[in-house]
Design an enzyme around this catalytic site. Structure first.
Site, PDB file in Angstrom:
ATOM      1  N   ASP A   1       0.800  -1.246   0.000  1.00  9.97           N
ATOM      2  CA  ASP A   1       0.000   0.000   0.000  1.00  9.97           C
ATOM      3  C   ASP A   1       0.825   1.284   0.000  1.00  9.97           C
ATOM      4  OD1 ASP A   1      -1.859  -1.994   0.258  1.00  9.97           O
ATOM      5  OD2 ASP A   1      -2.743  -1.276   2.118  1.00  9.97           O
TER       6      ASP A   1
ATOM      7  N   GLU B   1      -4.607  -0.868  -1.297  1.00  9.36           N
ATOM      8  CA  GLU B   1      -5.914  -0.944  -0.628  1.00  9.36           C
ATOM      9  C   GLU B   1      -6.887  -0.046  -1.382  1.00  9.36           C
ATOM     10  OE1 GLU B   1      -6.028   0.109   3.550  1.00  9.36           O
ATOM     11  OE2 GLU B   1      -8.222   0.089   3.573  1.00  9.36           O
TER      12      GLU B   1
ATOM     13  N   LYS C   1      -6.612  -4.998  -3.005  1.00 14.69           N
ATOM     14  CA  LYS C   1      -7.247  -5.646  -1.847  1.00 14.69           C
ATOM     15  C   LYS C   1      -8.296  -4.719  -1.240  1.00 14.69           C
ATOM     16  CE  LYS C   1      -3.466  -4.362   1.327  1.00 14.69           C
ATOM     17  NZ  LYS C   1      -4.202  -3.589   2.309  1.00 14.69           N
TER      18      LYS C   1
ATOM     19  N   LYS D   1      -7.593  -4.750   4.958  1.00 13.81           N
ATOM     20  CA  LYS D   1      -6.281  -4.389   5.473  1.00 13.81           C
ATOM     21  C   LYS D   1      -5.270  -5.489   5.167  1.00 13.81           C
ATOM     22  CE  LYS D   1      -8.183  -0.706   7.193  1.00 13.81           C
ATOM     23  NZ  LYS D   1      -8.167   0.487   6.306  1.00 13.81           N
TER      24      LYS D   1
ATOM     25  N   VAL E   1       3.169   0.257   4.206  1.00 12.93           N
ATOM     26  CA  VAL E   1       2.459   1.047   5.228  1.00 12.93           C
ATOM     27  C   VAL E   1       1.025   0.534   5.383  1.00 12.93           C
ATOM     28  CG1 VAL E   1       3.845   3.083   4.762  1.00 12.93           C
ATOM     29  CG2 VAL E   1       1.693   2.811   3.544  1.00 12.93           C
ATOM     30  N   THR E   2       0.453   0.784   6.584  1.00 12.30           N
ATOM     31  CA  THR E   2       1.119   1.263   7.780  1.00 12.30           C
ATOM     32  C   THR E   2       1.451   0.057   8.660  1.00 12.30           C
ATOM     33  OG1 THR E   2      -0.925   1.560   9.084  1.00 12.30           O
ATOM     34  CG2 THR E   2      -0.183   3.451   7.779  1.00 12.30           C
TER      35      THR E   2
ATOM     36  N   CYS F   1      -2.077  -2.312   7.876  1.00 14.69           N
ATOM     37  CA  CYS F   1      -2.033  -3.290   6.775  1.00 14.69           C
ATOM     38  C   CYS F   1      -0.818  -4.203   6.828  1.00 14.69           C
ATOM     39  CB  CYS F   1      -2.148  -2.570   5.441  1.00 14.69           C
ATOM     40  SG  CYS F   1      -3.797  -1.865   5.230  1.00 14.69           S
TER      41      CYS F   1
ATOM     42  N   GLN G   1       8.262 -12.851  21.999  1.00 12.04           N
ATOM     43  CA  GLN G   1       7.930 -14.251  22.291  1.00 12.04           C
ATOM     44  C   GLN G   1       8.616 -15.210  21.311  1.00 12.04           C
ATOM     45  OE1 GLN G   1       3.735 -14.938  23.612  1.00 12.04           O
ATOM     46  NE2 GLN G   1       3.405 -12.910  22.742  1.00 12.04           N
TER      47      GLN G   1
HETATM   48  N1  TIU Z   1      -2.626   0.451   4.237  1.00 16.35           N
HETATM   49  C1  TIU Z   1      -3.103   0.741   5.443  1.00 16.35           C
HETATM   50  O1  TIU Z   1      -2.436   0.561   6.453  1.00 16.35           O
HETATM   51  N2  TIU Z   1      -4.375   1.278   5.505  1.00 16.35           N
HETATM   52  C2  TIU Z   1      -4.815   2.094   6.517  1.00 16.35           C
HETATM   53  O2  TIU Z   1      -5.958   2.485   6.550  1.00 16.35           O
HETATM   54  N3  TIU Z   1      -3.874   2.443   7.441  1.00 16.35           N
HETATM   55  C3  TIU Z   1      -4.023   3.303   8.483  1.00 16.35           C
HETATM   56  O3  TIU Z   1      -3.086   3.415   9.270  1.00 16.35           O
HETATM   57  N4  TIU Z   1      -5.108   4.029   8.600  1.00 16.35           N
END
Ligand code: TIU
Length: 219
Positions: free
Chosen positions: A24, A72, A126, A129, A152-153, A157, A197
């Site tokens: 993303d 996304e 996709k 997430k 990200v993020t 995701c 862990q």
């Molecule tokens: N790609 C992804 O992480 N989508 C999000 O909506 N991330 C947020 O941190 N909002």
């Protein structure tokens, strides 16, 4: 076999059964003035990943590593967007500075120029997430057992995809300098959670270690 110093221990991978996944890295999330920033987020926190990721992509491509990008987003009629997601993300589908927000085919939905996919690289669209839900990713990964995960993020995701991948049996190496969160605290703790862990979700390393390992591979 290339081996990388990682937390909680060395990560070894076979080039022929490993994919580099770039999650993303879309304009909607990363461009100043875009959707992410309009929500009050500091896009600089994500943009610091661009340079290391560009270097990693170059090394991965040179070594012949399989590269997969994800985005996304949703169909223009939002028929693939669950009402529950839309309720808490009411800007999805609205007109933004870079086109309709998180809608396939719009300028903002696409990947930033610096990390543009090359011809022949898979781009997985996709709706959720995680990169496995509602996509062909499992099929694209046939023959792969390890994933080098970037994008990200970190806590959204990237984490969702790593958790999905774990349950499907993949070994995941997450690169700290190539994943980003708008929130420094989430970045720190999100990475800790992966390697805690004994590596509950996988391994964490930095991209220079992977680049060095890739450059040492006989081609
Ligand atoms: N790609 C992804 O992480 N989508 C999000 O909506 N991330 C947020 O941190 N909002």
């Amino acid at each position: 076999m290339p081996t990388v110093a990682a937390d909680p221990g060395p990560f070894s991978f076979d080039l022929s059964s490993t994919a580099l996944i770039v999650i993303d890295m879309q304009r909607d999330f990363l461009l100043p003035g875009g959707f992410g920033e309009s929500l009050g987020n500091d896009v600089k926190q994500l943009r610091r990943t661009i340079e290391p990721l560009a270097a990693l992509l170059a090394a991965g491509r040179a070594a012949g590593l399989k590269v997969i990008h994800t985005r996304e987003g949703h169909l223009p009629d939002l028929s693939d967007c669950p009402p529950a997601k839309l309720k808490r993300g009411s800007m999805i589908g609205q007109e933004g500075r870079f086109g309709k927000i998180l809608i396939r085919g719009e300028y903002g939905h696409d990947i930033i120029d610096e990390l543009a996919p090359l011809d022949g690289e898979d781009v997985v669209d996709k709706p959720g997430k995680g990169a496995f839900y509602g996509t062909d990713l499992s099929k694209i990964l046939e023959g792969c057992t390890s994933l080098i995960v970037t994008g990200v993020t970190t806590e959204v995701c990237v984490h969702t995809t790593v958790r999905e991948a774990n349950d499907r049996g993949y070994e995941c190496l997450v690169l700290a300098d190539c994943v980003g969160s708008y929130f420094p605290e989430f970045q720190r703790v999100g990475l800790q959670m992966i390697a805690a862990q004994g590596g509950i979700f996988g391994w964490v390393a930095d991209s220079p270690a992977v680049i060095a390992a890739l450059e040492g591979v006989d081609k």
